[in-house]
Scaffold this motif. Structure first.
Motif, PDB file in Angstrom:
ATOM      1  N   SER A  19      -3.075  27.617 -12.389  1.00 33.46           N
ATOM      2  CA  SER A  19      -1.959  26.904 -11.765  1.00 33.46           C
ATOM      3  C   SER A  19      -0.827  27.856 -11.404  1.00 33.46           C
ATOM      4  CB  SER A  19      -1.441  25.812 -12.697  1.00 33.46           C
ATOM      5  OG  SER A  19      -2.395  24.794 -12.825  1.00 33.46           O
ATOM      6  N   LEU A  20      -0.691  28.930 -12.154  1.00 33.77           N
ATOM      7  CA  LEU A  20       0.345  29.914 -11.838  1.00 33.77           C
ATOM      8  C   LEU A  20       0.075  30.579 -10.490  1.00 33.77           C
ATOM      9  CD1 LEU A  20       0.923  31.550 -15.326  1.00 33.77           C
ATOM     10  CD2 LEU A  20       2.309  29.826 -14.172  1.00 33.77           C
ATOM     11  N   VAL A  21      -1.194  30.738 -10.146  1.00 32.84           N
ATOM     12  CA  VAL A  21      -1.539  31.263  -8.830  1.00 32.84           C
ATOM     13  C   VAL A  21      -1.094  30.269  -7.752  1.00 32.84           C
ATOM     14  CG1 VAL A  21      -3.444  31.969  -7.337  1.00 32.84           C
ATOM     15  CG2 VAL A  21      -3.472  32.574  -9.755  1.00 32.84           C
ATOM     16  N   GLY A  22      -1.235  28.982  -8.052  1.00 34.35           N
ATOM     17  CA  GLY A  22      -0.770  27.962  -7.116  1.00 34.35           C
ATOM     18  C   GLY A  22       0.735  27.986  -6.938  1.00 34.35           C
ATOM     19  N   VAL A  23       1.464  28.254  -8.012  1.00 36.74           N
ATOM     20  CA  VAL A  23       2.920  28.353  -7.905  1.00 36.74           C
ATOM     21  C   VAL A  23       3.292  29.516  -6.983  1.00 36.74           C
ATOM     22  CG1 VAL A  23       5.035  28.865  -9.186  1.00 36.74           C
ATOM     23  CG2 VAL A  23       3.370  27.272 -10.129  1.00 36.74           C
ATOM     24  N   TYR A  24       2.571  30.613  -7.118  1.00 36.83           N
ATOM     25  CA  TYR A  24       2.808  31.747  -6.226  1.00 36.83           C
ATOM     26  C   TYR A  24       2.576  31.343  -4.770  1.00 36.83           C
ATOM     27  CZ  TYR A  24       2.098  36.156  -3.800  1.00 36.83           C
ATOM     28  OH  TYR A  24       2.176  37.181  -2.900  1.00 36.83           O
ATOM     29  N   VAL A  36       0.861  22.622   0.763  1.00 41.78           N
ATOM     30  CA  VAL A  36       0.323  21.307   0.418  1.00 41.78           C
ATOM     31  C   VAL A  36      -0.933  21.455  -0.447  1.00 41.78           C
ATOM     32  CG1 VAL A  36      -0.760  19.224   1.376  1.00 41.78           C
ATOM     33  CG2 VAL A  36       1.294  20.160   2.430  1.00 41.78           C
ATOM     34  N   ILE A  37      -1.798  22.351  -0.068  1.00 33.78           N
ATOM     35  CA  ILE A  37      -3.017  22.570  -0.843  1.00 33.78           C
ATOM     36  C   ILE A  37      -2.688  23.111  -2.225  1.00 33.78           C
ATOM     37  CG2 ILE A  37      -5.124  23.952  -0.973  1.00 33.78           C
ATOM     38  CD1 ILE A  37      -5.295  23.635   2.091  1.00 33.78           C
ATOM     39  N   ALA A  38      -1.694  23.998  -2.319  1.00 34.25           N
ATOM     40  CA  ALA A  38      -1.304  24.545  -3.617  1.00 34.25           C
ATOM     41  C   ALA A  38      -0.747  23.452  -4.528  1.00 34.25           C
ATOM     42  CB  ALA A  38      -0.292  25.663  -3.433  1.00 34.25           C
ATOM     43  N   VAL A  39       0.048  22.548  -3.971  1.00 31.25           N
ATOM     44  CA  VAL A  39       0.570  21.435  -4.770  1.00 31.25           C
ATOM     45  C   VAL A  39      -0.574  20.556  -5.250  1.00 31.25           C
ATOM     46  CG1 VAL A  39       1.929  19.305  -4.631  1.00 31.25           C
ATOM     47  CG2 VAL A  39       2.859  21.430  -3.744  1.00 31.25           C
ATOM     48  N   ASN A  40      -1.546  20.316  -4.388  1.00 32.56           N
ATOM     49  CA  ASN A  40      -2.697  19.502  -4.765  1.00 32.56           C
ATOM     50  C   ASN A  40      -3.525  20.190  -5.842  1.00 32.56           C
ATOM     51  OD1 ASN A  40      -4.476  17.413  -4.771  1.00 32.56           O
ATOM     52  ND2 ASN A  40      -5.359  17.841  -2.779  1.00 32.56           N
ATOM     53  N   VAL A  41      -3.701  21.499  -5.743  1.00 31.28           N
ATOM     54  CA  VAL A  41      -4.456  22.244  -6.758  1.00 31.28           C
ATOM     55  C   VAL A  41      -3.749  22.185  -8.109  1.00 31.28           C
ATOM     56  CG1 VAL A  41      -5.157  24.575  -7.457  1.00 31.28           C
ATOM     57  CG2 VAL A  41      -5.678  23.744  -5.173  1.00 31.28           C
ATOM     58  N   ILE A  42      -2.428  22.350  -8.091  1.00 28.44           N
ATOM     59  CA  ILE A  42      -1.682  22.288  -9.348  1.00 28.44           C
ATOM     60  C   ILE A  42      -1.775  20.892  -9.958  1.00 28.44           C
ATOM     61  CG2 ILE A  42       0.638  22.363 -10.339  1.00 28.44           C
ATOM     62  CD1 ILE A  42       1.226  24.684  -8.440  1.00 28.44           C
ATOM     63  N   GLY A  43      -1.696  19.866  -9.135  1.00 27.90           N
ATOM     64  CA  GLY A  43      -1.850  18.502  -9.644  1.00 27.90           C
ATOM     65  C   GLY A  43      -3.229  18.256 -10.226  1.00 27.90           C
ATOM     66  N   SER A  44      -4.246  18.748  -9.552  1.00 28.32           N
ATOM     67  CA  SER A  44      -5.612  18.600 -10.069  1.00 28.32           C
ATOM     68  C   SER A  44      -5.797  19.371 -11.373  1.00 28.32           C
ATOM     69  CB  SER A  44      -6.625  19.085  -9.032  1.00 28.32           C
ATOM     70  OG  SER A  44      -6.536  18.307  -7.865  1.00 28.32           O
ATOM     71  N   ASN A  45      -5.242  20.568 -11.432  1.00 28.90           N
ATOM     72  CA  ASN A  45      -5.329  21.345 -12.669  1.00 28.90           C
ATOM     73  C   ASN A  45      -4.596  20.650 -13.812  1.00 28.90           C
ATOM     74  OD1 ASN A  45      -6.910  23.329 -11.581  1.00 28.90           O
ATOM     75  ND2 ASN A  45      -5.266  24.808 -11.324  1.00 28.90           N
ATOM     76  N   THR A  46      -3.492  19.997 -13.502  1.00 26.85           N
ATOM     77  CA  THR A  46      -2.761  19.261 -14.529  1.00 26.85           C
ATOM     78  C   THR A  46      -3.604  18.120 -15.085  1.00 26.85           C
ATOM     79  OG1 THR A  46      -0.677  19.818 -13.443  1.00 26.85           O
ATOM     80  CG2 THR A  46      -0.639  17.996 -15.010  1.00 26.85           C
ATOM     81  N   VAL A  47      -4.288  17.412 -14.218  1.00 21.07           N
ATOM     82  CA  VAL A  47      -5.166  16.325 -14.656  1.00 21.07           C
ATOM     83  C   VAL A  47      -6.273  16.879 -15.551  1.00 21.07           C
ATOM     84  CG1 VAL A  47      -6.844  14.607 -13.875  1.00 21.07           C
ATOM     85  CG2 VAL A  47      -4.674  14.868 -12.675  1.00 21.07           C
ATOM     86  N   ILE A  48      -6.857  17.998 -15.158  1.00 20.36           N
ATOM     87  CA  ILE A  48      -7.927  18.610 -15.946  1.00 20.36           C
ATOM     88  C   ILE A  48      -7.404  19.055 -17.307  1.00 20.36           C
ATOM     89  CG2 ILE A  48      -9.493  20.581 -16.067  1.00 20.36           C
ATOM     90  CD1 ILE A  48      -9.713  20.330 -12.981  1.00 20.36           C
ATOM     91  N   VAL A  49      -6.216  19.662 -17.334  1.00 20.29           N
ATOM     92  CA  VAL A  49      -5.642  20.119 -18.606  1.00 20.29           C
ATOM     93  C   VAL A  49      -5.372  18.927 -19.529  1.00 20.29           C
ATOM     94  CG1 VAL A  49      -3.580  21.158 -19.637  1.00 20.29           C
ATOM     95  CG2 VAL A  49      -4.711  22.284 -17.734  1.00 20.29           C
ATOM     96  N   ASN A  73      -1.073  12.092  -7.802  1.00 19.07           N
ATOM     97  CA  ASN A  73      -1.310  13.343  -7.090  1.00 19.07           C
ATOM     98  C   ASN A  73      -1.940  13.065  -5.726  1.00 19.07           C
ATOM     99  OD1 ASN A  73      -1.507  16.189  -6.732  1.00 19.07           O
ATOM    100  ND2 ASN A  73      -3.626  16.107  -7.406  1.00 19.07           N
ATOM    101  N   PHE A  74      -2.865  12.133  -5.676  1.00 20.97           N
ATOM    102  CA  PHE A  74      -3.501  11.771  -4.414  1.00 20.97           C
ATOM    103  C   PHE A  74      -2.487  11.173  -3.451  1.00 20.97           C
ATOM    104  CE2 PHE A  74      -5.595   8.442  -1.868  1.00 20.97           C
ATOM    105  CZ  PHE A  74      -6.383   9.257  -1.084  1.00 20.97           C
ATOM    106  N   VAL A  75      -1.675  10.248  -3.930  1.00 20.21           N
ATOM    107  CA  VAL A  75      -0.667   9.613  -3.079  1.00 20.21           C
ATOM    108  C   VAL A  75       0.332  10.656  -2.585  1.00 20.21           C
ATOM    109  CG1 VAL A  75       1.225   7.942  -3.069  1.00 20.21           C
ATOM    110  CG2 VAL A  75      -0.953   7.337  -4.097  1.00 20.21           C
ATOM    111  N   LEU A  76       0.730  11.578  -3.450  1.00 24.87           N
ATOM    112  CA  LEU A  76       1.653  12.633  -3.048  1.00 24.87           C
ATOM    113  C   LEU A  76       1.046  13.500  -1.951  1.00 24.87           C
ATOM    114  CD1 LEU A  76       4.291  14.293  -3.588  1.00 24.87           C
ATOM    115  CD2 LEU A  76       2.907  15.650  -5.152  1.00 24.87           C
TER     116      LEU A  76
END
Length: 91
Positions: A19-24, A36-49, A73-76
């Motif tokens: 997720s830190l890579v996504g923040v970058y 947009v894709i980075a925000v979605n990846v971070i949201g997906s990683n949060t769900v997984i965590v 995350n999907f709606v966002l």
């Protein structure tokens, strides 16, 4: 702690690091779709965590939180995409 709990916690830590890579990418992303894709990846990683931590500590109620967060995350993602297209973006 058992071996399985240790593996789940290590996997959760690995997803946090990705997720830190996504923040970058959010900060330095050259285009709006990258962000947009980075925000979605971070949201997906949060769900997984959240799901991995729920499994590690044996708390099935946290899976409900992960499910709600996944829906948000999907709606966002849809809202950001719609906003981007209305503003002249190419999504």
């Amino acid at each position: 702690m058992t071996f399985v709990e240790d593996v789940l916690l290590v996997a959760a830590a690995a997803f946090v690091l990705t997720s830190l890579v996504g923040v970058y990418r959010i900060v330095r992303g050259p285009t709006m779709p990258d962000r947009v894709i980075a925000v979605n990846v971070i949201g997906s990683n949060t769900v997984i965590v959240i799901a991995l931590l729920a499994a590690a500590i044996g708390e099935p109620g946290a899976l409900d939180i992960a499910l709600v967060y996944a829906l948000l995350n999907f709606v966002l993602s849809i809202a950001i995409s719609k906003f981007s297209v209305e503003r002249g973006g190419v999504l």
